[in-house]
Motif scaffolding. Structure first.
Motif, mmCIF file in Angstrom:
data_model
loop_
_atom_site.group_PDB
_atom_site.id
_atom_site.type_symbol
_atom_site.label_atom_id
_atom_site.label_comp_id
_atom_site.label_asym_id
_atom_site.label_seq_id
_atom_site.Cartn_x
_atom_site.Cartn_y
_atom_site.Cartn_z
ATOM 1 N N MET A 19 60.853 6.380 -30.909
ATOM 2 C CA MET A 19 61.854 5.546 -31.593
ATOM 3 C C MET A 19 61.156 4.577 -32.559
ATOM 4 O O MET A 19 60.116 4.013 -32.228
ATOM 5 C CB MET A 19 62.638 4.740 -30.543
ATOM 6 N N ASN A 20 61.729 4.400 -33.758
ATOM 7 C CA ASN A 20 61.133 3.471 -34.717
ATOM 8 C C ASN A 20 61.238 2.029 -34.228
ATOM 9 O O ASN A 20 62.294 1.614 -33.752
ATOM 10 C CB ASN A 20 61.858 3.594 -36.061
ATOM 11 N N LYS A 21 60.134 1.313 -34.375
ATOM 12 C CA LYS A 21 60.098 -0.052 -33.859
ATOM 13 C C LYS A 21 59.949 -1.043 -35.015
ATOM 14 O O LYS A 21 58.972 -0.983 -35.769
ATOM 15 C CB LYS A 21 58.901 -0.170 -32.920
ATOM 16 N N LEU A 22 60.941 -1.942 -35.146
ATOM 17 C CA LEU A 22 60.951 -2.889 -36.270
ATOM 18 C C LEU A 22 60.880 -4.324 -35.753
ATOM 19 O O LEU A 22 61.579 -4.697 -34.803
ATOM 20 C CB LEU A 22 62.252 -2.704 -37.074
ATOM 21 N N LEU A 23 60.033 -5.127 -36.394
ATOM 22 C CA LEU A 23 59.982 -6.563 -36.100
ATOM 23 C C LEU A 23 60.489 -7.296 -37.342
ATOM 24 O O LEU A 23 60.040 -7.017 -38.456
ATOM 25 C CB LEU A 23 58.536 -6.973 -35.790
ATOM 26 N N VAL A 24 61.454 -8.223 -37.140
ATOM 27 C CA VAL A 24 61.989 -8.980 -38.282
ATOM 28 C C VAL A 24 61.536 -10.433 -38.145
ATOM 29 O O VAL A 24 61.881 -11.108 -37.178
ATOM 30 C CB VAL A 24 63.536 -8.902 -38.332
ATOM 31 N N SER A 25 60.751 -10.904 -39.116
ATOM 32 C CA SER A 25 60.271 -12.288 -39.094
ATOM 33 C C SER A 25 61.223 -13.140 -39.932
ATOM 34 O O SER A 25 61.264 -13.023 -41.149
ATOM 35 C CB SER A 25 58.855 -12.328 -39.683
ATOM 36 N N CYS A 26 62.003 -13.976 -39.247
ATOM 37 C CA CYS A 26 63.042 -14.712 -39.984
ATOM 38 C C CYS A 26 63.194 -16.136 -39.464
ATOM 39 O O CYS A 26 64.299 -16.639 -39.328
ATOM 40 C CB CYS A 26 64.372 -13.964 -39.946
ATOM 41 N N GLY A 27 62.052 -16.776 -39.193
ATOM 42 C CA GLY A 27 62.119 -18.152 -38.700
ATOM 43 C C GLY A 27 62.430 -19.132 -39.811
ATOM 44 O O GLY A 27 62.524 -18.768 -40.976
ATOM 45 N N GLY A 28 62.569 -20.401 -39.418
ATOM 46 C CA GLY A 28 62.836 -21.454 -40.397
ATOM 47 C C GLY A 28 64.314 -21.763 -40.486
ATOM 48 O O GLY A 28 65.022 -21.753 -39.485
ATOM 49 N N THR A 29 64.824 -21.996 -41.715
ATOM 50 C CA THR A 29 66.224 -22.417 -41.868
ATOM 51 C C THR A 29 67.185 -21.233 -41.727
ATOM 52 O O THR A 29 66.769 -20.065 -41.743
ATOM 53 C CB THR A 29 66.459 -23.027 -43.272
#
Ligand SMILES: CC(=O)N[C@H]1[C@@H](OP(=O)(O)OP(=O)(O)OC[C@H]2O[C@@H](n3ccc(=O)[nH]c3=O)[C@H](O)[C@@H]2O)O[C@H](CO)[C@@H](O)[C@@H]1O
Length: 353
Positions: free
Chosen positions: A1-11
């Protein structure tokens, strides 16, 4: 299975579009999680959990404002970079998507070192510093709107649009309970700041509303101030058909119902207004980084659905005139020049096809 990490910290400006993409990825059966930074991260992780998404929390690093802090910054950056590498070795994502905050840069450099493909998403019409820097190491730059400083992007660019919360994409909405005192007939003006409110607009609106009433408009108003301190404002409006509240989680229903919106020129706000084809007066936040809100507003104004008013030009008459101008325009305005729908689907297709 494709593994995705989403970096979306902050505001919220980085978090909510990232969360929307992660929710879509989960819906499509991908193995997806979030990387969150800063003081808002615990609350953001809790919201993500409610959507069945796991998050990893890290501290937020911002660029030093004083030259003598550069050494401390370099040390902290290196520690965060090493921690990010350890984390990536353990979790082994196939791709990492950055939503554009400097807090994600140590993670970005760790991806580069481990040869994990990096993708970027930019909400604004002016690509921000972190995204410009990371573009050198990235496979693709996803833009919400055609980017004005595209020459600063050092990888291929594709315009996909700004991901909108799925709750806002419904066809029908029920009337929010807190505006039950308003009728369904008269035009309604909706006013809000960005995710953090807008003091200058809050203070001017009651005066502007009086001007519009004096011009014989039968108007209702919903004012979301971003603050709990609304008593004076409520007393000032008295018996008028006005609802004042700190904020609302029912923006779809409110924007859908509004005849005209008055708000800041943040990327998500603009994307949502385009989706609902709602006539709007944009008042760009004057001290936004690199003046990006004014650039957003100038782009949006390619459609007559948007009208830009600078904060330095605001008084009760100019704001009333701008609202009146929008009220008088027909409801069949063309938003197609600025509309880029289905952003989350397009991003995932680009990454995994
Ligand atoms: C001050 C500043 O620099 N803001 C930036 C920040 O976004 P910021 O989060 O301030 O602004 P955005 O317009 O992107 O988002 C505001 C969001 O808050 C929602 N909302 C608002 C009021 C409310 O009561 N309830 C509610 O849910 C709106 O529907 C919208 O989804 O990052 C964005 C993306 O990089 C930038 O475009 C903005 O310029």
């Amino acid at each position: 299975m494709n593994k995705l990490l989403v970096s979306c910290g902050g505001t919220g400006g980085h978090y909510y579009p990232g969360l929307s993409i992660a929710r879509k990825a989960k819906e499509q059966g991908l193995d997806v999680s979030l990387f969150l930074t800063g003081k808002r991260a615990p609350g953001q992780a809790e919201l993500a959990r409610q959507h069945g998404l796991e998050s990893t929390l890290a501290r937020a690093l911002s660029l030093p404002r004083k030259p003598w802090l550069a050494l401390v910054f370099a040390y902290r950056f290196y520690c965060d970079y090493l921690n990010a590498k350890k984390f990536l070795r353990k979790t082994e994502p196939d791709a990492v998507l950055f939503m554009g905050s400097f807090a994600g840069v140590p993670l970005g450099m760790a991806c580069k070192s481990l040869k994990i493909p990096i993708y970027l998403h930019e909400g604004n019409v002016w690509a921000g510093k972190a995204n410009r820097f990371l573009s050198k190491y990235s496979k693709k730059f996803f833009a919400s709107f055609p980017v004005k400083n595209e020459s600063a992007i050092q990888c291929s660019t594709v315009v996909v649009g700004m991901p909108i919360r799925p709750e806002l994409l419904r066809e029908e909405f029920s009337k929010p309970e807190f505006i039950s005192t308003l009728n369904d007939k008269d035009p309604m003006i909706l006013c809000f700041g960005g995710s953090q409110g807008a003091q200058a607009i809050n203070q001017m609106l009651p005066y502007c509303y009086e001007v519009l009433l004096a011009r014989k408009y039968s108007l209702q108003l919903v004012q979301l101030t971003g603050t709990d301190d609304n008593q004076m404002l409520i007393e000032r409006y008295g018996e008028a058909p006005v609802v004042v509240a700190k904020q609302s989680d029912e923006m779809g229903a409110l924007i859908n119902r509004a005849s005209v919106v008055v708000c800041r020129a943040g990327a998500s706000s603009i994307a949502e207004l385009i989706h609902f084809k709602t006539k709007t007066v944009l008042i760009p936040y004057p001290i936004a980084a690199e003046n990006h809100q004014e650039i957003n507003a100038d782009f949006a104004c390619k459609s007559k659905g948007f009208y830009k008013l600078n904060q330095s030009e605001i008084d009760k008459f100019s704001l009333a005139n701008a609202i009146e101008l929008q009220l008088r325009q027909g409801d069949d305005l063309d938003f197609s020049q600025v509309s880029y729908p289905n952003a989350a689907e397009k991003v995932l297709k680009e990454i995994f096809s």
